[in-house]
Motif scaffolding. Structure first.
Motif, PDB file in Angstrom:
ATOM      1  N   VAL A  81       0.846  -1.205   0.000  1.00 26.30           N
ATOM      2  CA  VAL A  81       0.000   0.000   0.000  1.00 26.30           C
ATOM      3  C   VAL A  81       0.877   1.249   0.000  1.00 26.30           C
ATOM      4  CG1 VAL A  81      -1.672   1.311   1.344  1.00 26.30           C
ATOM      5  CG2 VAL A  81      -1.938  -1.157   1.112  1.00 26.30           C
ATOM      6  N   LEU A  82       1.895   1.268   0.849  1.00 27.43           N
ATOM      7  CA  LEU A  82       2.787   2.425   0.911  1.00 27.43           C
ATOM      8  C   LEU A  82       3.556   2.608  -0.391  1.00 27.43           C
ATOM      9  CD1 LEU A  82       4.247   1.927   4.512  1.00 27.43           C
ATOM     10  CD2 LEU A  82       2.519   3.583   3.801  1.00 27.43           C
ATOM     11  N   ALA A  85       1.243   3.772  -3.280  1.00 28.68           N
ATOM     12  CA  ALA A  85       0.824   5.160  -3.079  1.00 28.68           C
ATOM     13  C   ALA A  85       1.951   6.131  -3.406  1.00 28.68           C
ATOM     14  CB  ALA A  85       0.342   5.362  -1.644  1.00 28.68           C
ATOM     15  N   VAL A  86       3.131   5.878  -2.834  1.00 24.81           N
ATOM     16  CA  VAL A  86       4.269   6.767  -3.069  1.00 24.81           C
ATOM     17  C   VAL A  86       4.773   6.633  -4.502  1.00 24.81           C
ATOM     18  CG1 VAL A  86       6.647   7.305  -2.399  1.00 24.81           C
ATOM     19  CG2 VAL A  86       4.942   6.754  -0.653  1.00 24.81           C
ATOM     20  N   GLY A  88       3.223   5.553  -7.174  1.00 29.21           N
ATOM     21  CA  GLY A  88       2.277   6.081  -8.149  1.00 29.21           C
ATOM     22  C   GLY A  88       2.334   7.597  -8.254  1.00 29.21           C
ATOM     23  N   LEU A  89       2.444   8.277  -7.103  1.00 27.68           N
ATOM     24  CA  LEU A  89       2.551   9.733  -7.121  1.00 27.68           C
ATOM     25  C   LEU A  89       3.852  10.192  -7.769  1.00 27.68           C
ATOM     26  CD1 LEU A  89       1.145  10.593  -3.568  1.00 27.68           C
ATOM     27  CD2 LEU A  89       0.023  10.931  -5.774  1.00 27.68           C
TER      28      LEU A  89
END
Length: 282
Positions: A81-82, A85-86, A88-89
């Motif tokens: 998840v981390l 999220a990171v 992808g950004l």
């Protein structure tokens, strides 16, 4: 042209031979693990797999192998998840094409910074976390025993793979699609949701699989940071190998097979997610 056909046939034969050698080199260690995990002092059986519910000979472990496997799955899920999220950004930012020279250079530097975990050993990452989080910035708090430390370290290792999986897809999006959406009155968030996310969805699914598999098998950083009462599966395998006794060795073989099966299953699902919605592949 017989000569050309002959050369082509020879090239195909060489390619097939090389492929066969590579497949053999990849498959042989796995097959050997499976065979030896089923070999017991009394013959063939699943004794080593049954023993995974124990702590090994002479209590070599603090938890059972199955408990460590559950710890690995939970930790890998949080790390995924981390990382997604990171990553992808970061991929979204790096995929942009700034018009200014300073902007382009900044994007290049940002891309290089997030690729650093691929260029250094995961052991370096783990050791860095270990010494950094002892009274960070002079604050009298020791974060080295935090349960989030291992997922964060695994996410740092997985972020570059997420970026490299998603970035080519985002860069391939025609900027005119975003411009058309903006012309129709869509704000930045709506453009992202209507243009970027649907196109990159399959790549994100593949990135999830990669991040989960890498986090599940990560050992370098985790070996420094895992708590004795919450080891992951790779750490448990290492501890079993380092302890004497045929039972511990057999359990290490069986645990390695379990780890390989879980990882292979994850990657099989990730491969199913590869490609676009109409069945084509990136």
């Amino acid at each position: 042209h017989p000569l050309r056909l002959g050369r082509g046939h020879g090239g195909d034969t060489a390619a097939a031979a090389v492929t066969a050698v590579v497949v053999a080199l990849l498959a042989l260690p796995l097959v050997t693990l499976v065979v030896r995990s089923l070999r017991t002092p009394s013959g063939w059986g699943i004794d080593h797999y049954v023993a995974l519910g124990t702590t090994g000979g002479r209590n070599a472990l603090t938890v059972t192998v199955w408990t460590a496997a559950a710890n690995s799955l939970r930790t890998a899920l949080l790390a995924t998840v981390l990382a997604v999220a990171v990553g992808g950004l970061v991929a979204l930012v790096v995929s942009r094409r700034p018009r200014s020279r300073v902007g382009r250079r900044t994007v290049s530097v940002l891309d290089a910074v997030f690729m650093l975990p691929l260029g250094v050993s995961a052991v370096t990452v783990g050791f860095g976390f270990l010494i950094t989080l002892d009274r960070p910035l002079g604050i009298p708090v020791d974060l080295r025993t935090s349960g989030l430390l291992v997922p964060i370290a695994q996410a740092v290792v997985a972020v570059p793979l997420v970026v490299r999986t998603v970035l080519p897809v985002l860069r391939a999006i025609d900027p005119r699609l975003r411009e058309a959406a903006a012309t129709l009155g869509a704000g930045p968030a709506r453009v992202l949701a209507a243009v970027d996310v649907p196109i990159a969805a399959r790549a994100l699914g593949l990135a999830v699989g990669f991040a989960f598999a890498v986090s599940l098998g990560e050992f370098g950083a985790t070996s420094f940071l895992a708590r004795p009462d919450a080891p992951t599966l790779p750490v448990v395998i290492f501890r079993l190998i380092g302890r004497p006794g045929a039972q511990n060795y057999g359990m290490a073989l069986a645990a390695s097979v379990v780890l390989a099966v879980i990882t292979a299953g994850i990657m099989a699902v990730a491969e199913r997610l590869r490609g676009s919605a109409d069945g084509s592949e990136f």
